[in-house]
Scaffold this motif. Structure first.
Motif, mmCIF file in Angstrom:
data_model
loop_
_atom_site.group_PDB
_atom_site.id
_atom_site.type_symbol
_atom_site.label_atom_id
_atom_site.label_comp_id
_atom_site.label_asym_id
_atom_site.label_seq_id
_atom_site.Cartn_x
_atom_site.Cartn_y
_atom_site.Cartn_z
ATOM 1 N N THR A 82 -9.845 67.032 -15.373
ATOM 2 C CA THR A 82 -10.380 68.335 -14.802
ATOM 3 C C THR A 82 -9.855 68.337 -13.266
ATOM 4 O OG1 THR A 82 -12.366 67.737 -16.097
ATOM 5 C CG2 THR A 82 -12.601 69.423 -14.002
ATOM 6 N N ALA A 83 -9.876 67.405 -12.540
ATOM 7 C CA ALA A 83 -9.173 67.640 -11.156
ATOM 8 C C ALA A 83 -7.741 68.093 -11.251
ATOM 9 C CB ALA A 83 -9.422 66.026 -10.485
ATOM 10 N N VAL A 84 -7.009 67.207 -12.058
ATOM 11 C CA VAL A 84 -5.384 67.445 -12.230
ATOM 12 C C VAL A 84 -5.270 68.847 -12.792
ATOM 13 C CG1 VAL A 84 -3.348 66.891 -13.248
ATOM 14 C CG2 VAL A 84 -4.772 65.072 -12.333
ATOM 15 N N THR A 85 -5.978 69.362 -13.662
ATOM 16 C CA THR A 85 -5.918 70.728 -14.144
ATOM 17 C C THR A 85 -6.249 71.537 -13.035
ATOM 18 O OG1 THR A 85 -6.520 69.986 -16.415
ATOM 19 C CG2 THR A 85 -6.782 72.225 -16.043
ATOM 20 N N TYR A 86 -7.334 71.401 -12.163
ATOM 21 C CA TYR A 86 -7.570 72.165 -11.080
ATOM 22 C C TYR A 86 -6.313 72.547 -10.260
ATOM 23 C CZ TYR A 86 -9.389 73.777 -6.327
ATOM 24 O OH TYR A 86 -9.651 74.522 -5.271
ATOM 25 N N TYR A 87 -5.723 71.367 -9.656
ATOM 26 C CA TYR A 87 -4.518 71.473 -8.906
ATOM 27 C C TYR A 87 -3.342 72.063 -9.567
ATOM 28 C CZ TYR A 87 -7.128 69.036 -5.173
ATOM 29 O OH TYR A 87 -8.065 68.624 -4.428
ATOM 30 N N GLU A 88 -3.084 71.661 -11.063
ATOM 31 C CA GLU A 88 -1.935 72.559 -11.606
ATOM 32 C C GLU A 88 -2.175 74.001 -11.605
ATOM 33 O OE1 GLU A 88 -2.234 70.708 -15.376
ATOM 34 O OE2 GLU A 88 -0.670 69.104 -15.016
ATOM 35 N N GLU A 89 -3.459 74.473 -11.845
ATOM 36 C CA GLU A 89 -3.728 75.971 -11.768
ATOM 37 C C GLU A 89 -3.622 76.558 -10.332
ATOM 38 O OE1 GLU A 89 -7.623 76.146 -13.316
ATOM 39 O OE2 GLU A 89 -7.051 75.805 -15.214
ATOM 40 N N GLN B 213 5.692 65.438 -8.515
ATOM 41 C CA GLN B 213 5.497 64.132 -7.891
ATOM 42 C C GLN B 213 3.999 64.162 -7.241
ATOM 43 O OE1 GLN B 213 7.566 61.502 -7.980
ATOM 44 N NE2 GLN B 213 5.583 60.225 -7.028
ATOM 45 N N PHE B 214 3.618 65.218 -6.763
ATOM 46 C CA PHE B 214 2.376 65.247 -6.206
ATOM 47 C C PHE B 214 1.243 65.059 -7.524
ATOM 48 C CE2 PHE B 214 -1.751 67.629 -5.328
ATOM 49 C CZ PHE B 214 -2.030 67.370 -4.231
ATOM 50 N N LEU B 215 1.401 65.700 -8.532
ATOM 51 C CA LEU B 215 0.422 65.592 -9.799
ATOM 52 C C LEU B 215 0.623 64.252 -10.110
ATOM 53 C CD1 LEU B 215 0.953 69.114 -11.266
ATOM 54 C CD2 LEU B 215 -1.046 68.107 -9.967
ATOM 55 N N GLN B 216 1.584 63.608 -10.123
ATOM 56 C CA GLN B 216 1.814 62.242 -10.729
ATOM 57 C C GLN B 216 1.105 61.246 -9.945
ATOM 58 O OE1 GLN B 216 5.946 61.503 -11.202
ATOM 59 N NE2 GLN B 216 5.983 62.081 -13.081
ATOM 60 N N GLU C 155 4.195 74.510 0.827
ATOM 61 C CA GLU C 155 3.256 74.887 1.730
ATOM 62 C C GLU C 155 1.920 74.680 1.182
ATOM 63 O OE1 GLU C 155 1.226 79.171 3.066
ATOM 64 O OE2 GLU C 155 3.435 79.123 2.580
ATOM 65 N N THR C 156 1.698 74.802 -0.242
ATOM 66 C CA THR C 156 0.466 74.266 -0.904
ATOM 67 C C THR C 156 0.155 72.635 -0.608
ATOM 68 O OG1 THR C 156 1.007 76.182 -2.515
ATOM 69 C CG2 THR C 156 -0.459 74.309 -3.195
ATOM 70 N N ILE C 157 1.341 72.053 -0.784
ATOM 71 C CA ILE C 157 1.422 70.478 -0.968
ATOM 72 C C ILE C 157 0.828 70.263 0.590
ATOM 73 C CG2 ILE C 157 2.621 68.510 -0.904
ATOM 74 C CD1 ILE C 157 4.152 69.457 -3.224
ATOM 75 N N SER C 158 1.282 70.782 1.510
ATOM 76 C CA SER C 158 1.077 70.380 2.993
ATOM 77 C C SER C 158 -0.392 70.781 3.350
ATOM 78 C CB SER C 158 2.082 70.860 3.852
ATOM 79 O OG SER C 158 1.998 72.289 3.956
ATOM 80 N N GLY C 159 -0.764 71.819 2.599
ATOM 81 C CA GLY C 159 -2.140 72.360 2.575
ATOM 82 C C GLY C 159 -3.286 71.417 2.103
ATOM 83 N N PHE C 160 -2.816 70.594 0.825
ATOM 84 C CA PHE C 160 -3.933 69.851 0.280
ATOM 85 C C PHE C 160 -4.158 68.658 0.975
ATOM 86 C CE2 PHE C 160 -2.356 71.416 -4.205
ATOM 87 C CZ PHE C 160 -3.445 72.357 -4.112
ATOM 88 N N GLY C 161 -2.999 67.893 1.733
ATOM 89 C CA GLY C 161 -3.126 66.627 2.143
ATOM 90 C C GLY C 161 -2.566 65.585 1.231
ATOM 91 N N THR C 162 -2.611 64.472 1.474
ATOM 92 C CA THR C 162 -2.056 63.388 0.418
ATOM 93 C C THR C 162 -2.777 63.166 -0.644
ATOM 94 O OG1 THR C 162 -3.295 61.552 1.394
ATOM 95 C CG2 THR C 162 -1.020 62.036 2.323
#
Length: 194
Positions: free
Chosen positions: A24-31, A5-8, A43-50
Motif C-alpha cells: 500500500t505504501a509503495v503503491t502510494y509513492y508510485e502513484e 532506486q527510491f522505490l526499491q 524534485e519529487t524525491i527531494s520533497g519526500f526525503g530519504t
C-alpha cells in the motif's frame, strides 16, 4: 537517485511491515511519481526525503495504529517506534534524554511482564508439586492425599489463569507503550514543522 532506486530502497526499508501495508505504501509513492511526471522526478524525491525516514515514519504509524495481538508483536512494534524516533534529526543532548526515558519506561514494562510471567510459572509448578506430593503420601494418609491433591489442583488452576492474565497484560502493556512512543513521535514531528 531515480524513481526506481527510491522505490526499491523504500520497499527494502519497509520489510518489517506486513506485505499488504508495504505494498500500500509503495503503491502510494508510485502513484505520486506518476502524477508528478518524469520531468519532476528529482524534485519529487527531494520533497519526500530519504526512504529510510519515510519507512521509519510508516513503521511508527503502523505500530501505533495496530494493537499487538501477542507480546512478541508488541515488542517488535515498540522497537519500530523507537527506531522511528531516532530517524529524526535531534540535538544530541535531547536524543540522550529521550533514549534514557525510553529505556527506563521499557525496562519498567518488561520488569512488570517478567514478574507476572515468573509468578504464573511458580504457581503452576507449585500446584504440580502439591499434586505429586499428595500422591506420594497416599499410603500413609488418604485424607492428606486429598488435601494436597485438591490444593494442588486449585493452585494449578490459579497458575493457569495467572499465565493467561500475564499474556493479556503483556499484550496490553506493549500496545500502551507503543502508543506512548507514537505520541512522543507525533509531538516531535509537530515541533519540527513549527
Amino acid at each position: 537517485m531515480n524513481r526506481k532506486q527510491f522505490l526499491q530502497d523504500l520497499r527494502r526499508e519497509l520489510e518489517a511491515l506486513p506485505f499488504e501495508e508495504r505494498e500500500t505504501a509503495v503503491t502510494y509513492y508510485e502513484e505520486y511519481f506518476d502524477e508528478a511526471g518524469p520531468e519532476r522526478e528529482q524534485e519529487t524525491i527531494s520533497g519526500f526525503g530519504t526512504p529510510a525516514k519515510i519507512a521509519a515514519q510508516l513503521k511508527a504509524e503502523y505500530a501505533v495504529n495496530k494493537p499487538p495481538k501477542t507480546p512478541k508483536e508488541g515488542f517488535s512494534k515498540v522497537w519500530m517506534v523507537i527506531l522511528a524516533i531516532f530517524a529524526f534529526p535531534l540535538a544530541f543532548p535531547l536524543a540522550i534524554v529521550i533514549a534514557a526515558l525510553i529505556f527506563t519506561l521499557f525496562a519498567v514494562f518488561v520488569s512488570i511482564i517478567f514478574a507476572f510471567g515468573i509468578s504464573a510459572v511458580a504457581l503452576v509448578l507449585g500446584g504440580l508439586a502439591c499434586i505429586v506430593g499428595g500422591f506420594a503420601v497416599i499410603a500413609a494418609s488418604p485424607a492428606t492425599t486429598l488435601f494436597f491433591v485438591g490444593g494442588g489442583i486449585a493452585i494449578l488452576g490459579i497458575g493457569i489463569i495467572f499465565a493467561y492474565g500475564s499474556h493479556i497484560v503483556a499484550t496490553k502493556l506493549m500496545g500502551a507503550f507503543a502508543r506512548l512512543l507514537g505520541r512522543m513521535l507525533s509531538r516531535m514531528r509537530e515541533r519540527k514543522t513549527s
